[in-house]
Design a protein around this motif. Structure first.
Motif, PDB file in Angstrom:
ATOM      1  N   UNK A  82      12.163 100.128  22.125  1.00 46.43           N
ATOM      2  CA  UNK A  82      13.385 100.055  21.319  1.00 46.43           C
ATOM      3  C   UNK A  82      13.681 101.399  20.668  1.00 46.43           C
ATOM      4  N   UNK A  83      12.652 102.080  20.187  1.00 43.84           N
ATOM      5  CA  UNK A  83      12.865 103.405  19.582  1.00 43.84           C
ATOM      6  C   UNK A  83      13.463 104.377  20.588  1.00 43.84           C
ATOM      7  N   UNK A  84      12.985 104.319  21.833  1.00 40.67           N
ATOM      8  CA  UNK A  84      13.538 105.193  22.867  1.00 40.67           C
ATOM      9  C   UNK A  84      14.981 104.817  23.181  1.00 40.67           C
ATOM     10  N   UNK A 104      14.206 109.742  15.309  1.00 37.25           N
ATOM     11  CA  UNK A 104      15.296 109.162  14.523  1.00 37.25           C
ATOM     12  C   UNK A 104      16.078 108.201  15.405  1.00 37.25           C
ATOM     13  N   UNK A 105      16.370 107.016  14.869  1.00 35.93           N
ATOM     14  CA  UNK A 105      17.062 106.008  15.668  1.00 35.93           C
ATOM     15  C   UNK A 105      18.330 105.525  14.977  1.00 35.93           C
ATOM     16  N   UNK A 106      19.198 104.924  15.774  1.00 33.52           N
ATOM     17  CA  UNK A 106      20.370 104.208  15.271  1.00 33.52           C
ATOM     18  C   UNK A 106      20.093 102.725  15.469  1.00 33.52           C
ATOM     19  N   UNK A 107      19.641 102.016  14.414  1.00 37.23           N
ATOM     20  CA  UNK A 107      19.226 100.613  14.578  1.00 37.23           C
ATOM     21  C   UNK A 107      20.351  99.648  14.901  1.00 37.23           C
ATOM     22  N   UNK A 108      21.591 100.104  14.803  1.00 40.66           N
ATOM     23  CA  UNK A 108      22.719  99.211  15.089  1.00 40.66           C
ATOM     24  C   UNK A 108      22.897  98.965  16.588  1.00 40.66           C
ATOM     25  N   UNK A 150      11.100  98.650  14.865  1.00 40.92           N
ATOM     26  CA  UNK A 150      11.908  99.671  14.187  1.00 40.92           C
ATOM     27  C   UNK A 150      12.800  99.072  13.099  1.00 40.92           C
ATOM     28  N   UNK A 151      12.790  99.698  11.940  1.00 36.62           N
ATOM     29  CA  UNK A 151      13.535  99.193  10.781  1.00 36.62           C
ATOM     30  C   UNK A 151      15.007  99.016  11.109  1.00 36.62           C
ATOM     31  N   UNK A 152      15.529  97.856  10.737  1.00 32.49           N
ATOM     32  CA  UNK A 152      16.951  97.591  10.916  1.00 32.49           C
ATOM     33  C   UNK A 152      17.314  96.955  12.239  1.00 32.49           C
ATOM     34  N   UNK A 153      16.336  96.805  13.144  1.00 34.10           N
ATOM     35  CA  UNK A 153      16.655  96.245  14.459  1.00 34.10           C
ATOM     36  C   UNK A 153      16.391  94.746  14.554  1.00 34.10           C
ATOM     37  N   UNK A 154      15.590  94.201  13.648  1.00 34.98           N
ATOM     38  CA  UNK A 154      15.188  92.794  13.765  1.00 34.98           C
ATOM     39  C   UNK A 154      16.339  91.866  13.373  1.00 34.98           C
TER      40      UNK A 154
END
Length: 270
Positions: A82-84, A104-108, A150-154
Motif C-alpha cells: 500500500x505504501x508503494x 511519503x504517501x497520499x492515504x486518500x 499506513x496511517x489514514x488508509x484503513x
C-alpha cells in the motif's frame, strides 16, 4: 445493453504474502509467543514493497481497495504494498527506497480492510500441529493490526464478509471453497472498484486455477499474484450485471507454477 447502463471492467489481484521468518530461522517458533503467526523477514518487506511498485507501474489501472488476511505476515505485506501504491512520488520508484520506511504517501488513494475470509487454511495442511494453538482458537487484535497499516488508509466502516474466523481443522476442500467465495463476495460488494487481496499461497493458487481451467497449481512464490478481470454493466440505483472472471497472465509472469491437466494445454508456467 440498456442505454442507461455503464460498461466497465473490474480487476481483482490476488497476492501471496512476503517471505516469512520461520522458513529462514528454524528455531524462531520455539521461542515465539505466537508460533503460528510468523512475521516477515526484512527481505520479505523488500519483496513486498518492490511488488507494490511493480503493480503500480505495470497493471495499467488503479487499485481502489485492499483486503488483507489478519495473519501478521499478510498485514506487514499489505503495509509495504500500500505504501508503494500510495507513494507521493509520481512513479513510486525512488531507488533509495526498498521498503516503506521514509516514504511519503497520499492515504486518500486507497482504502484498506482486514478480512477474516482471506486467512490461512486453518488445518494441519497449512499450520503444523506443534505450533497451532492447543485449544484450536486463533486470536487476532484487529486494532493493533490496523495500526500497522499506513496511517489514514484503513476503512474502519467496512463490514467484514466473514465476521468470524473459520474453525480450526477446516478441510482443504472447505478452505478452497472459502477462498473462491470470498473473492467473489468482495468483488460483488465493490463492483465498480479494482481490488487487491493479500492472502496466502493456497488462496492465490485457487484464484489462478479456478479461472485458468484444467490446471493444478503446485507452487506459489512469495508475493506472486493472480490477476482476474470481468466485465461489469452498472445500471440505475447501483444495480449491476457481472460477466465471468478471466485469468490474465502477463507475458513472462513467474511465481505461479502449474501442471496442465490436458495434453492440449501449453507447457507449465515457470
Amino acid at each position: 445493453m440498456d442505454s442507461s447502463e455503464r460498461q466497465l471492467y473490474q480487476n481483482v489481484v490476488v497476492m501471496r504474502h512476503g517471505d516469512r521468518i520461520d522458513n529462514f530461522e528454524p528455531q524462531w517458533a520455539a521461542a515465539a509467543a505466537r508460533p503460528w503467526d510468523p512475521p516477515l523477514v526484512e527481505a520479505g518487506k523488500v519483496r513486498a514493497f518492490c511488488t507494490g511498485r511493480k503493480l503500480r507501474g505495470q497493471l495499467g489501472f488503479r487499485i481502489h481497495r485492499v483486503f488483507v488476511s489478519p495473519f501478521l505476515r499478510c498485514v506487514q505485506t499489505a503495509a509495504e504494498v500500500v505504501s508503494a501504491l500510495c507513494a507521493v512520488d509520481h512513479d513510486g520508484v525512488d531507488p533509495n527506497h526498498l521498503t516503506s520506511q521514509g516514504v511519503s504517501i497520499d492515504p486518500s488513494k486507497i482504502k484498506v480492510s482486514i478480512e477474516y475470509g482471506l486467512c490461512e487454511m486453518l488445518n494441519r495442511e497449512a499450520i503444523r500441529p506443534n505450533v497451532a494453538p492447543k485449544d484450536g482458537k486463533f486470536s487476532f487484535n484487529i486494532s493493533e493490526l490496523a495500526a500497522m497499516l499506513p496511517a489514514g488508509t484503513v476503512d474502519h466502516s467496512a463490514q467484514k464478509v466473514y465476521s468470524e474466523l473459520p474453525r480450526w481443522e477446516e478441510t482443504v476442500t472447505g478452505a478452497r471453497a472459502r477462498y473462491m467465495q470470498i473473492i467473489n463476495a468482495l468483488a460483488d460488494k465493490f463492483p465498480s472498484e479494482n481490488l487487491l487481496l493479500v492472502t496466502h499461497g493456497e488462496g492465490v493458487g485457487v484464484a489462478f486455477s479456478t479461472f485458468m481451467k484444467d490446471v493444478t497449481v503446485y507452487e506459489v512464490e512469495y508475493c506472486a499474484y493472480s490477476h482476474l478481470r470481468r466485465s461489469i454493466s452498472v445500471g440505475d440505483k447501483n444495480s449491476f450485471t457481472a460477466g465471468d472472471f478471466e485469468n490474465l497472465i502477463p507475458k513472462g509472469q513467474i511465481g505461479i507454477r502449474y501442471y496442465p491437466l490436458s495434453t492440449t494445454e501449453d507447457d507449465p508456467l515457470v
